[in-house]
Design an enzyme around this catalytic site. Structure first.
Site, PDB file in Angstrom:
ATOM      1  N   LYS A 194       0.999  -6.490  12.282  1.00  0.00           N
ATOM      2  CA  LYS A 194       1.269  -5.836  13.562  1.00  0.00           C
ATOM      3  C   LYS A 194       2.749  -5.512  13.640  1.00  0.00           C
ATOM      4  O   LYS A 194       3.598  -6.400  13.594  1.00  0.00           O
ATOM      5  CB  LYS A 194       0.860  -6.770  14.696  1.00  0.00           C
ATOM      6  CG  LYS A 194       1.126  -6.206  16.074  1.00  0.00           C
ATOM      7  CD  LYS A 194       0.529  -7.110  17.138  1.00  0.00           C
ATOM      8  CE  LYS A 194       0.887  -6.637  18.521  1.00  0.00           C
ATOM      9  NZ  LYS A 194       0.341  -7.527  19.560  1.00  0.00           N
ATOM     10  N   LYS A 247      -1.951  -2.518  12.730  1.00  0.00           N
ATOM     11  CA  LYS A 247      -1.704  -1.963  14.054  1.00  0.00           C
ATOM     12  C   LYS A 247      -0.234  -1.617  14.187  1.00  0.00           C
ATOM     13  O   LYS A 247       0.593  -2.468  13.861  1.00  0.00           O
ATOM     14  CB  LYS A 247      -2.108  -3.005  15.095  1.00  0.00           C
ATOM     15  CG  LYS A 247      -1.825  -2.617  16.524  1.00  0.00           C
ATOM     16  CD  LYS A 247      -2.125  -3.764  17.428  1.00  0.00           C
ATOM     17  CE  LYS A 247      -1.457  -3.489  18.759  1.00  0.00           C
ATOM     18  NZ  LYS A 247      -1.305  -4.644  19.560  1.00  0.00           N
TER      19      LYS A 247
HETATM   20  C1  PBG Z   1      -0.956  -7.967  23.015  1.00  0.00           C
HETATM   21  C2  PBG Z   1      -1.434  -6.643  22.563  1.00  0.00           C
HETATM   22  C3  PBG Z   1      -0.761  -5.402  22.613  1.00  0.00           C
HETATM   23  C4  PBG Z   1      -1.661  -4.447  22.159  1.00  0.00           C
HETATM   24  C5  PBG Z   1      -2.832  -5.111  21.823  1.00  0.00           C
HETATM   25  N1  PBG Z   1      -2.667  -6.471  22.074  1.00  0.00           N
HETATM   26  C6  PBG Z   1       0.572  -5.047  23.135  1.00  0.00           C
HETATM   27  C7  PBG Z   1       1.811  -5.428  22.504  1.00  0.00           C
HETATM   28  O1  PBG Z   1       1.888  -6.062  21.455  1.00  0.00           O
HETATM   29  O2  PBG Z   1       2.796  -5.087  23.138  1.00  0.00           O
HETATM   30  C8  PBG Z   1      -1.369  -2.979  22.073  1.00  0.00           C
HETATM   31  C9  PBG Z   1      -2.530  -2.085  22.106  1.00  0.00           C
HETATM   32  C10 PBG Z   1      -2.202  -0.665  22.397  1.00  0.00           C
HETATM   33  O3  PBG Z   1      -1.054  -0.222  22.432  1.00  0.00           O
HETATM   34  O4  PBG Z   1      -3.190   0.052  22.614  1.00  0.00           O
HETATM   35  N2  PBG Z   1      -0.162  -8.659  22.130  1.00  0.00           N
HETATM   36 ZN    ZN Z   2       1.057 -10.309  23.146  1.00  0.00          ZN
END
Ligand code: PBG
Ligand code: ZN
Length: 323
Positions: A194, A247
């Site tokens: 991520k 992601k």
């Molecule tokens: C929480 C999380 C996030 C997303 C999914 N789970 C946000 C982040 O890390 O700020 C993002 C999903 C999206 O942008 O559609 N940790």
């Molecule tokens: Zn988070």
């Protein structure tokens, strides 16, 4: 010159026969945002077609999803009260636990995945417990409460847990906690690679989870690092993850391919909020053939090696595939 497939001679059927990649509605997980109250369905300004919904509306939504052939959802909670440790997410009557129970009561055939994190539940908006003096996330303290959150989800009836906070050792911790509480059969889908990304902007509007100070760069990954990105996913496989994830999706398809070639686990991509918002805005201004571009994007994920696509486009894709 010898050519097996002369493109200009391909008719429709031969083109289908030799097509290498396909998209099916079975590939999709649809994200839902749940909050307390009744008859609440509030559209998110930056994400047309995406709503914060109360549980009764989520139940209705699940009925519609099933009619479209979508049986997998991932839940995000927006609690009434946020505090320093995200207590709502640790409580059996918190928003997510309540939502899972209600969904499962009416739609036992729905496959309910839960996002496990703290940023939506904490008043500071970070993904874990904060060491106030140093303004950093305390990894090991966060692991402890993550285990508790996982058990709350499992007890409520979650089918799969998806930790998204990028804490070190989270997969091992959750696997152990689930196993020792009798949930050996609940799989873990890790947000294993991520990136610290600008593409999450609109999500933080929906989830009301923008950090009140600093950023997430101390626990999310540097977009410039390929080797580190691969290693993070491979480490989660070693810790016992059942499904890996990259992601965001679009800007990272090289990473998707490389992880795919280095693991035997199924791989998911998260087609995130900013990617969705870009296409929606282009559609609104008639800049692109929207449906064509959405399908082309989904194919690119599959071609890169994704088995699973988490996407706000899932309902639109279902409608396209059905017509
Ligand atoms: C929480 C999380 C996030 C997303 C999914 N789970 C946000 C982040 O890390 O700020 C993002 C999903 C999206 O942008 O559609 N940790
Ligand atoms: Zn988070």
């Amino acid at each position: 010159m010898f050519q097996r497939f002369r493109r200009k001679r391909l008719n429709k059927h031969l083109r289908a026969l030799v097509r290498e990649t396909s998209v099916s509605i079975d590939d999709f997980i649809y994200p839902l945002f749940v909050r307390s109250g009744k008859a609440i369905k509030t559209e998110v300004a930056s994400m047309p077609g995406v709503y914060q919904m109360s549980i009764d509306e989520i139940i209705k939504e699940c009925r519609e999803l099933k009619s479209l052939g979508i049986y997998s959802i991932i839940l995000f909670g927006i609690p009434d009260v946020k505090d320093s440790i995200g207590s709502d997410s640790l409580c059996e009557h918190g928003i997510i636990a309540s939502a899972i129970r209600s969904i499962k009561e009416v739609h036992p055939d729905m496959f309910v995945v839960t996002d496990l994190c703290f940023c939506e539940y904490t008043d500071h908006g970070h993904c874990g417990i904060i060491d106030a003096k140093h303004e950093t996330v305390e990894n090991d303290a966060t692991l402890k409460i993550s285990a508790s959150q996982a058990i709350v989800h499992a007890k409520a009836g979650a089918d799969m847990i998806a930790p998204s906070g990028m804490m070190d050792g989270i997969i091992e911790t959750l696997r152990e906690a689930l196993d020792s509480n009798g949930y050996e059969n609940i799989p873990i889908m890790s947000y294993s690679t991520k990136f610290a990304s600008g593409y999450y902007g609109p999500f933080r509007d929906v989830a009301e989870s923008t950090p009140s100070f600093g950023d997430r760069a101390s626990y999310q990954m540097d977009p410039a690092n390929r080797r580190e990105a691969i290693a993070e996913s491979i480490s989660d496989e070693a810790q016992g993850a059942d499904i890996l994830m990259v992601k965001p999706a679009l800007a990272y398809l090289d990473i998707v391919r490389e992880i795919k070639d280095n693991t035997s686990l199924p791989l998911a991509v998260y087609n995130v909020s900013g990617e969705y918002a870009m296409l929606k805005l282009a559609q609104k201004h008639n800049l692109i053939d929207y449906e064509r571009v959405v399908m082309e994007t989904m194919i690119s994920f599959k071609r890169a090696g994704a088995d699973i696509i988490i996407s706000y486009h899932a309902k639109e894709v279902a409608k396209m595939l059905n017509s």
